[in-house]
Design an enzyme around this catalytic site. Structure first.
Site, short mmCIF file in Angstrom:
data_model
loop_
_atom_site.label_atom_id
_atom_site.label_comp_id
_atom_site.label_asym_id
_atom_site.label_seq_id
_atom_site.Cartn_x
_atom_site.Cartn_y
_atom_site.Cartn_z
N ALA A 199 0.72 -1.13 -0.12
CA ALA A 199 -0.01 0.16 -0.06
C ALA A 199 0.93 1.13 -0.08
O ALA A 199 0.43 2.40 -0.26
CB ALA A 199 -0.97 -0.05 1.10
N GLY B 280 -12.34 10.07 3.31
CA GLY B 280 -11.70 10.47 4.48
C GLY B 280 -10.44 10.15 4.37
O GLY B 280 -9.64 10.43 5.57
N LYS C 251 -6.59 6.54 -11.31
CA LYS C 251 -5.58 7.41 -12.03
C LYS C 251 -4.74 6.73 -12.88
O LYS C 251 -4.01 7.69 -13.75
CB LYS C 251 -5.17 8.31 -10.95
CG LYS C 251 -6.11 9.22 -10.27
CD LYS C 251 -5.61 10.06 -9.22
CE LYS C 251 -6.45 10.86 -8.55
NZ LYS C 251 -7.52 10.24 -7.77
#
Length: 506
Positions: free
Chosen positions: A268, A353, A314
């Site tokens: 990640a 968030g 993206k």
């Protein structure tokens, strides 16, 4: 209650009369039983009345409160009623809304379908909605019948539920119906899992879910001291190993793999903020591409069973450097598969968030009493809650056999200006306006999740698979070396990813 007393007295007199008339024969019942039965019956009636009064005094509905409907399944509706049915509550329940049940009552409250309730035209001030319900689908219907005060019920426990104000995250939340927790548990349970970027928005939630699904050991890898400390403090139910390293330092990462021997790696760690990467192109290339390459190469070297990379929408027809670096990471992941480690990537849009997303920014502007700044009136984005996105990431990892780029169903794209307007409405500050600041460097009006329509389905509607893009891995390694050494890095990015259409938006 008075009727019950009358019935008791009448039945006693009747028994006495019958006993008297049959006094020359055997009695129906002994005479002593009749007054005993009378006093016992009278006592029970009075006890029932007193206990009801005591109940209502200590645990009564506040009839002066706001008339409230509860929208939830019956078990959770009962928990919500336990929360609001007390003398200190501001809520007075008038109905439970549940489309699967009708013509029944829960704690004396009638259950209706929403359509039936609307047809009855019952005055109502507040709606309390269970958090698992897609609030976005009922929000407008509630507003249409005049219910604008909407609350969300969550965190159910022994003492009821937590009732909180509705947030924009609640309105945008999408709860995938095909989340296979058993599949995820089989994937994670009793495994040694390494998470890079473990302290970030996505990485930290991945860690929480690895704890939830019973990982044996969780290796927390992050180059931020504070983020690493925070997530280590939070994970308490399983063994954790905090590693403060950067993914670009291959030598140090190699020692970590050698020492702890992870079975699953979830990658990640990445630079994700589009304008910042535009302003720091070389750093973005090194962290995203070289960092990912290092983790994939070491996963293969040390025999990791499965590698899962977090990607982004993206990366599809990218208009910025960040998206292009992630597309190269996808290419490297897809074409490195088949050497002993099953390598998959998971692509999704914005998560609600997360650090750097628009929602925390808008909240800060509203709190400060400032106007909200939106880049363009037509800009749209996909959104999903972090926990749901991460759960689907793990599910995709569980079903992947290697070489796939999985795509999460993000629903319909949302106009950012509509999102801003909804946040203003929820804030109760109608004087706040929306200002348009213009597209930022690298930003485009809308994102995509597929390059073309040649996607394949899986057993789960929430997850599809992108069409594979072959790229000779030796050539890709050479191209990456050229990229790192080049004085024209944008040109080499375009060479590797021909669909890269850089939008500087000056």
């Amino acid at each position: 209650m008075t009727t019950l007393v009358y019935v008791t007295v009448f039945s006693t007199v009747f028994l006495l009369l019958v006993s008297y008339l049959l006094r020359t024969t055997e009695y129906i019942v002994p005479r002593s039983i009749i007054p005993i039965e009378f006093f016992i019956s009278l006592f029970m009636i009075l006890a029932l009345r007193v206990s009801k009064r005591l109940y209502l005094q200590s645990y009564k509905v506040n009839v002066d409160g706001k008339s409230t409907i509860v929208i939830a399944d019956l078990d959770k509706a009962n928990d919500i009623l336990r929360t609001i049915n007390n003398k200190d509550s501001d809520y007075y329940p008038v109905a439970i809304i549940n489309d699967k049940n009708k013509n029944i009552k829960v704690n004396g409250i009638e259950v209706y379908t929403l359509e039936k309730f609307i047809s009855l035209d019952i005055d109502c001030d507040v709606a309390i909605v269970d958090e698992s319900i897609n609030l976005g689908s009922v929000y407008e219907e509630l507003n249409a019948i005049g219910i604008i005060n909407i609350k969300v019920a969550s965190d159910y426990g022994d003492y009821g539920a937590e009732i909180k104000d509705v947030s924009v995250e609640d309105l945008l939340a999408r709860h995938p119906k095909d989340l296979d927790k058993d599949k995820v548990k089989d994937f994670i349970k009793d495994k040694v899992v390494l998470v890079t970027g473990a302290g970030g928005s996505i990485g930290s939630e991945i860690c929480r879910q690895c704890e939830l699904f019973g990982a044996k050991i969780l290796i927390l890898l992050d180059n931020s001291e504070y983020n690493l400390y925070a997530i280590e403090e939070e994970i308490k139910l399983i063994q954790t190993i905090p590693i403060m390293q950067s993914v670009v330092n291959k030598k140090l990462i190699d020692t970590t793999f050698q020492k702890y021997k992870p079975e699953i790696v979830i990658h990640a760690a990445a630079y994700k903020h589009v304008p910042l990467v535009e302003a720091n192109i070389t750093e973005g290339i090194i962290n995203n591409i070289v960092g990912t390459k290092n983790i994939i190469d070491l996963s293969i070297k040390h025999g990791v069973e499965k590698f899962v990379m977090i990607s982004t929408d993206k990366a599809v027809r990218p208009t910025n450097v960040m998206g292009t670096t992630k597309r190269i990471c996808e290419l490297y992941a897809q074409n490195s598969n088949g050497r002993g480690t099953d390598i998959v990537a998971v692509r999704f849009g914005n998560v609600l968030g997360s650090s750097g997303s628009v929602i925390p920014k808008f909240k800060a502007q509203i709190q400060a009493g400032k106007n909200i700044t939106v880049t363009h009136p037509d800009i749209t984005r996909y959104f999903m809650l972090i926990p749901e996105a991460c759960a689907l990431v793990l599910q995709a990892g569980a079903i992947g056999s290697g070489g796939e780029i999985f795509i999460l169903d993000m629903g319909e794209p949302i106009k950012i200006v509509d999102l801003a307007q909804k946040m203003i409405e929820l804030s109760g500050k109608p004087n706040i306006q929306i200002e348009f600041s213009g597209l930022r460097p690298g930003e485009k009006l809308y994102e995509e999740l597929l390059i073309d329509d040649s996607d394949a389905s899986t057993d789960y509607e929430s997850i599809t698979v992108a069409h594979p893009t072959p790229y000779d891995i030796k050539q890709l390694n050479l191209d990456i070396e050229e990229l790192l050494a080049s004085s024209n890095q944008l040109g080499v990015l375009k060479k590797i990813v021909p669909e890269f259409n850089h939008q500087e938006n000056k």
